[in-house]
Design a protein around this motif. Structure first.
Motif, PDB file in Angstrom:
ATOM      1  N   LEU A 192       6.953   8.821  -6.699  1.00 43.48           N
ATOM      2  CA  LEU A 192       8.007   9.784  -7.033  1.00 43.48           C
ATOM      3  C   LEU A 192       7.400  11.137  -7.364  1.00 43.48           C
ATOM      4  O   LEU A 192       7.932  12.185  -6.957  1.00 43.48           O
ATOM      5  CB  LEU A 192       8.830   9.267  -8.208  1.00 43.48           C
ATOM      6  CG  LEU A 192       9.921  10.207  -8.737  1.00 43.48           C
ATOM      7  CD1 LEU A 192      10.951  10.505  -7.668  1.00 43.48           C
ATOM      8  CD2 LEU A 192      10.584   9.612  -9.977  1.00 43.48           C
ATOM      9  N   GLN A 193       6.291  11.133  -8.056  1.00 47.06           N
ATOM     10  CA  GLN A 193       5.642  12.396  -8.385  1.00 47.06           C
ATOM     11  C   GLN A 193       5.163  13.117  -7.137  1.00 47.06           C
ATOM     12  O   GLN A 193       5.163  14.353  -7.081  1.00 47.06           O
ATOM     13  CB  GLN A 193       4.481  12.151  -9.353  1.00 47.06           C
ATOM     14  CG  GLN A 193       4.920  11.637 -10.719  1.00 47.06           C
ATOM     15  CD  GLN A 193       5.965  12.534 -11.359  1.00 47.06           C
ATOM     16  OE1 GLN A 193       5.800  13.748 -11.435  1.00 47.06           O
ATOM     17  NE2 GLN A 193       7.058  11.928 -11.814  1.00 47.06           N
ATOM     18  N   SER A 194       4.772  12.367  -6.109  1.00 52.74           N
ATOM     19  CA  SER A 194       4.393  12.999  -4.835  1.00 52.74           C
ATOM     20  C   SER A 194       5.584  13.706  -4.210  1.00 52.74           C
ATOM     21  O   SER A 194       5.472  14.830  -3.699  1.00 52.74           O
ATOM     22  CB  SER A 194       3.836  11.953  -3.859  1.00 52.74           C
ATOM     23  OG  SER A 194       2.538  11.551  -4.228  1.00 52.74           O
ATOM     24  N   VAL A 195       6.752  13.061  -4.235  1.00 52.63           N
ATOM     25  CA  VAL A 195       7.959  13.698  -3.699  1.00 52.63           C
ATOM     26  C   VAL A 195       8.271  14.972  -4.480  1.00 52.63           C
ATOM     27  O   VAL A 195       8.588  16.018  -3.896  1.00 52.63           O
ATOM     28  CB  VAL A 195       9.152  12.724  -3.752  1.00 52.63           C
ATOM     29  CG1 VAL A 195      10.436  13.427  -3.310  1.00 52.63           C
ATOM     30  CG2 VAL A 195       8.894  11.506  -2.872  1.00 52.63           C
ATOM     31  N   VAL A 196       8.156  14.899  -5.798  1.00 50.97           N
ATOM     32  CA  VAL A 196       8.452  16.063  -6.637  1.00 50.97           C
ATOM     33  C   VAL A 196       7.481  17.204  -6.340  1.00 50.97           C
ATOM     34  O   VAL A 196       7.888  18.369  -6.221  1.00 50.97           O
ATOM     35  CB  VAL A 196       8.406  15.662  -8.125  1.00 50.97           C
ATOM     36  CG1 VAL A 196       8.493  16.894  -9.015  1.00 50.97           C
ATOM     37  CG2 VAL A 196       9.533  14.691  -8.443  1.00 50.97           C
ATOM     38  N   ARG A 197       6.201  16.890  -6.223  1.00 54.27           N
ATOM     39  CA  ARG A 197       5.221  17.950  -5.934  1.00 54.27           C
ATOM     40  C   ARG A 197       5.468  18.575  -4.565  1.00 54.27           C
ATOM     41  O   ARG A 197       5.405  19.798  -4.406  1.00 54.27           O
ATOM     42  CB  ARG A 197       3.799  17.388  -6.010  1.00 54.27           C
ATOM     43  CG  ARG A 197       3.246  17.247  -7.420  1.00 54.27           C
ATOM     44  CD  ARG A 197       1.762  16.945  -7.390  1.00 54.27           C
ATOM     45  NE  ARG A 197       1.487  15.652  -6.781  1.00 54.27           N
ATOM     46  CZ  ARG A 197       1.390  14.505  -7.453  1.00 54.27           C
ATOM     47  NH1 ARG A 197       1.569  14.494  -8.760  1.00 54.27           N
ATOM     48  NH2 ARG A 197       1.127  13.378  -6.832  1.00 54.27           N
ATOM     49  N   ALA A 198       5.756  17.726  -3.562  1.00 54.01           N
ATOM     50  CA  ALA A 198       5.980  18.251  -2.213  1.00 54.01           C
ATOM     51  C   ALA A 198       7.210  19.149  -2.179  1.00 54.01           C
ATOM     52  O   ALA A 198       7.191  20.240  -1.582  1.00 54.01           O
ATOM     53  CB  ALA A 198       6.132  17.088  -1.222  1.00 54.01           C
ATOM     54  N   MET A 199       8.277  18.739  -2.827  1.00 52.25           N
ATOM     55  CA  MET A 199       9.485  19.558  -2.853  1.00 52.25           C
ATOM     56  C   MET A 199       9.259  20.837  -3.654  1.00 52.25           C
ATOM     57  O   MET A 199       9.731  21.914  -3.275  1.00 52.25           O
ATOM     58  CB  MET A 199      10.657  18.759  -3.419  1.00 52.25           C
ATOM     59  CG  MET A 199      11.966  19.515  -3.454  1.00 52.25           C
ATOM     60  SD  MET A 199      13.386  18.504  -3.952  1.00 52.25           S
ATOM     61  CE  MET A 199      13.815  17.755  -2.377  1.00 52.25           C
ATOM     62  N   LEU A 231      12.470   5.937  -2.922  1.00 53.91           N
ATOM     63  CA  LEU A 231      12.447   7.336  -3.329  1.00 53.91           C
ATOM     64  C   LEU A 231      13.436   8.097  -2.451  1.00 53.91           C
ATOM     65  O   LEU A 231      13.652   7.736  -1.293  1.00 53.91           O
ATOM     66  CB  LEU A 231      11.043   7.915  -3.164  1.00 53.91           C
ATOM     67  CG  LEU A 231       9.916   7.009  -3.681  1.00 53.91           C
ATOM     68  CD1 LEU A 231       8.580   7.447  -3.122  1.00 53.91           C
ATOM     69  CD2 LEU A 231       9.886   7.015  -5.183  1.00 53.91           C
ATOM     70  N   PHE A 232      14.017   9.144  -3.003  1.00 48.63           N
ATOM     71  CA  PHE A 232      15.055   9.875  -2.280  1.00 48.63           C
ATOM     72  C   PHE A 232      14.586  11.290  -1.994  1.00 48.63           C
ATOM     73  O   PHE A 232      14.155  12.006  -2.899  1.00 48.63           O
ATOM     74  CB  PHE A 232      16.343   9.904  -3.105  1.00 48.63           C
ATOM     75  CG  PHE A 232      16.942   8.543  -3.322  1.00 48.63           C
ATOM     76  CD1 PHE A 232      17.916   8.053  -2.469  1.00 48.63           C
ATOM     77  CD2 PHE A 232      16.516   7.740  -4.366  1.00 48.63           C
ATOM     78  CE1 PHE A 232      18.475   6.791  -2.665  1.00 48.63           C
ATOM     79  CE2 PHE A 232      17.060   6.483  -4.574  1.00 48.63           C
ATOM     80  CZ  PHE A 232      18.034   6.006  -3.718  1.00 48.63           C
ATOM     81  N   LEU A 233      14.677  11.680  -0.730  1.00 46.81           N
ATOM     82  CA  LEU A 233      14.323  13.040  -0.321  1.00 46.81           C
ATOM     83  C   LEU A 233      15.448  13.582   0.545  1.00 46.81           C
ATOM     84  O   LEU A 233      15.596  13.205   1.715  1.00 46.81           O
ATOM     85  CB  LEU A 233      12.998  13.054   0.450  1.00 46.81           C
ATOM     86  CG  LEU A 233      12.626  14.375   1.132  1.00 46.81           C
ATOM     87  CD1 LEU A 233      12.590  15.515   0.124  1.00 46.81           C
ATOM     88  CD2 LEU A 233      11.297  14.252   1.860  1.00 46.81           C
ATOM     89  N   GLY A 234      16.261  14.448  -0.029  1.00 44.09           N
ATOM     90  CA  GLY A 234      17.351  15.061   0.707  1.00 44.09           C
ATOM     91  C   GLY A 234      17.506  16.510   0.306  1.00 44.09           C
ATOM     92  O   GLY A 234      17.153  16.901  -0.814  1.00 44.09           O
TER      93      GLY A 234
END
Length: 467
Positions: free
Chosen positions: A384-391, A422-425
């Motif tokens: 989840l932290q990877s998604v947050v950093r990428a966004m 994990l959600f990426l939208g």
């Protein structure tokens, strides 16, 4: 932080922007409406189109998987690194019905761009959000000089989400070995707003039932028999009245057993969102908030379980009066579930509760429909932290957290594959999912591309931190 150069990613995206949007428009022209049998060939054509495009993108395996309903698309591109994590991206290629006479300003399956927005059915839900991964992975490769992604990348794009995903779990179970992943990315969600990028950390589950109550063998005269035999409509009303206590908590014994409570940190993070309750009420076409005591509106719709009466009926419904005791009554209930709740246990609890509520002389039966399990990813999970950093890199602003109050097939992936979801939208509320003039903001769509480009390297770099 991943070493993917931001400037190189952005330059690549800008260079390929026109071709990317042209391809997306071509896909949007296919009316892949899964709910309408006449469009079954279009749904198949949509799957074939996507499979070909993923092959052109570089995926070494692309397959169209049949189901008892509409087909899904599977694709895979292995990293070549034996230590690389495996990531599965989920989305769907079917869309809601749409017609110009529904109130569209243009033909729903003829994409048009107006003022930086792409209008078409499926632009946001979900073709646009699936398709941004194709340019994202190419930008990832171009900026890093890699010939394969930093993760073992898989895609599963179903064709029946807008019809309730009736065959999805079976599909996942049948192909569980090939779908095996360390993490699942769901790109069928949205953000709080264009100015407040957010990552969703969970979705509620769903259980629903119909309770049928039977009294006299036929409608009978209320003067001759009223007050002397039980009335199923009255029993239905008492059943509904007993569903909640005075604090709006669900009064079914055992309903809250085992739930994952909100942490103090999550409550603080929810409170930081720019939530305007009066505006929310206007959207809800309602005049006051209501719900479980001790929780905010956002906490109630995202992180607390609920019981709702979806319908209640029985007896005479026509004009004027008809003085009868009806022979039958029905109550339709739905339960939104949070992490820690098991739909099977909820069904048992509701059955036991209803049996206690129904008076002597009233027979009842309960019919439960299919259930959806809740899913939740802890805030401290490394993926989840990877998604947050990428966004955060793509949007150049802090990323906040939300949950979804609704339910979807993501929980099936979590349960069958045993992987965090994990959600990426990048969609925003004004995109009008399921409504006339559905659109996607082009700037946000390209931010989705950029987030995807950063994500694979970040996941590979930080995966060793995962539990």
């Amino acid at each position: 932080m991943s070493q993917t150069p931001d400037s190189a990613v952005r330059a690549y995206i800008e260079q390929h922007r026109t071709a990317f949007l042209d391809d997306l428009a071509e896909w949007l022209r296919i009316p892949s409406v899964s709910a309408q049998p006449d469009h079954a060939p279009d749904v198949r054509r949509s799957a074939d189109w996507l499979a070909r495009k993923l092959q052109e993108t570089g995926f070494t395996t692309t397959e169209v998987w049949p189901t008892a309903g509409a087909p899904a698309v599977f694709a895979e591109w292995r990293s070549g690194d034996p230590e690389a994590p495996t990531v599965l991206v989920y989305g769907h290629h079917d869309v809601q019905p749409a017609a110009r006479e529904d109130g569209w300003d243009s033909e729903p399956f003829e994409p048009v761009v107006r003022e930086g927005r792409l209008y078409a059915r499926g632009a946001a839900d979900d073709k646009g959000q699936v398709f941004f991964h194709t340019l994202g992975v190419r930008a990832h490769l171009a900026a890093t000089g890699r010939t394969a992604p930093a993760v073992n990348l898989k895609l599963l794009i179903e064709g029946e989400e807008e019809s309730g995903s009736p065959h999805f779990r079976t599909l996942v179970e049948q192909h569980a070995e090939r779908l095996a992943a360390d993490a699942v990315i769901v790109s069928d969600t949205g953000m709080w707003s264009a100015d407040t990028p957010t990552v969703c950390t969970g979705m509620r589950g769903l259980a629903e039932c119909e309770i049928r109550l039977y009294g006299p063998d036929q409608d009978i005269h209320s003067g001759s028999f009223g007050g002397a035999v039980p009335n199923p409509a009255t029993a239905a009303a008492r059943l509904v009245a007993a569903l909640h206590d005075e604090h709006a908590r669900v009064a079914v014994p055992g309903f809250y057993d085992g739930i994952v409570e909100l942490t103090d940190r999550e409550r603080r993070l929810f409170a930081e969102l720019p939530f305007a309750e009066e505006q929310w009420l206007r959207t809800a076409k309602s005049y006051a908030t209501h719900g479980e005591a001790g929780y905010s509106t956002l906490e109630r719709i995202w992180a607390r379980p609920t019981a709702e009466v979806n319908g209640i009926g029985g007896g005479y419904q026509g004009p004027g009066s008809k003085t009868i005791i009806p022979s039958t009554a029905t109550v339709k209930l739905s339960f939104r579930l949070v992490a820690g709740q098991d739909p099977d246990q909820i069904e048992k609890a509701v059955r036991a509760w209803a049996a206690e509520q129904v008076p002597a002389g009233i027979r009842h039966e309960i019919v439960f429909g299919g259930a959806t399990r809740p899913c939740l990813t802890p805030l401290n999970h490394p993926a989840l932290q990877s998604v947050v950093r990428a966004m955060g890199r793509a949007f150049e602003t802090p990323v906040r957290f939300t949950r979804e109050g609704g339910s979807g097939p993501a929980a099936d992936l979590q349960e069958v594959l045993g992987a965090p979801v994990l959600f990426l939208g990048i969609s925003v509320p004004s995109d009008g999912w399921h409504a006339p003039n559905e659109k996607v903001e082009l700037d946000l769509l390209l931010k989705g591309v950029e987030t995807s480009a950063y994500l694979w390297g970040d996941l590979a770099e930080h995966w060793h931190d995962a539990p």
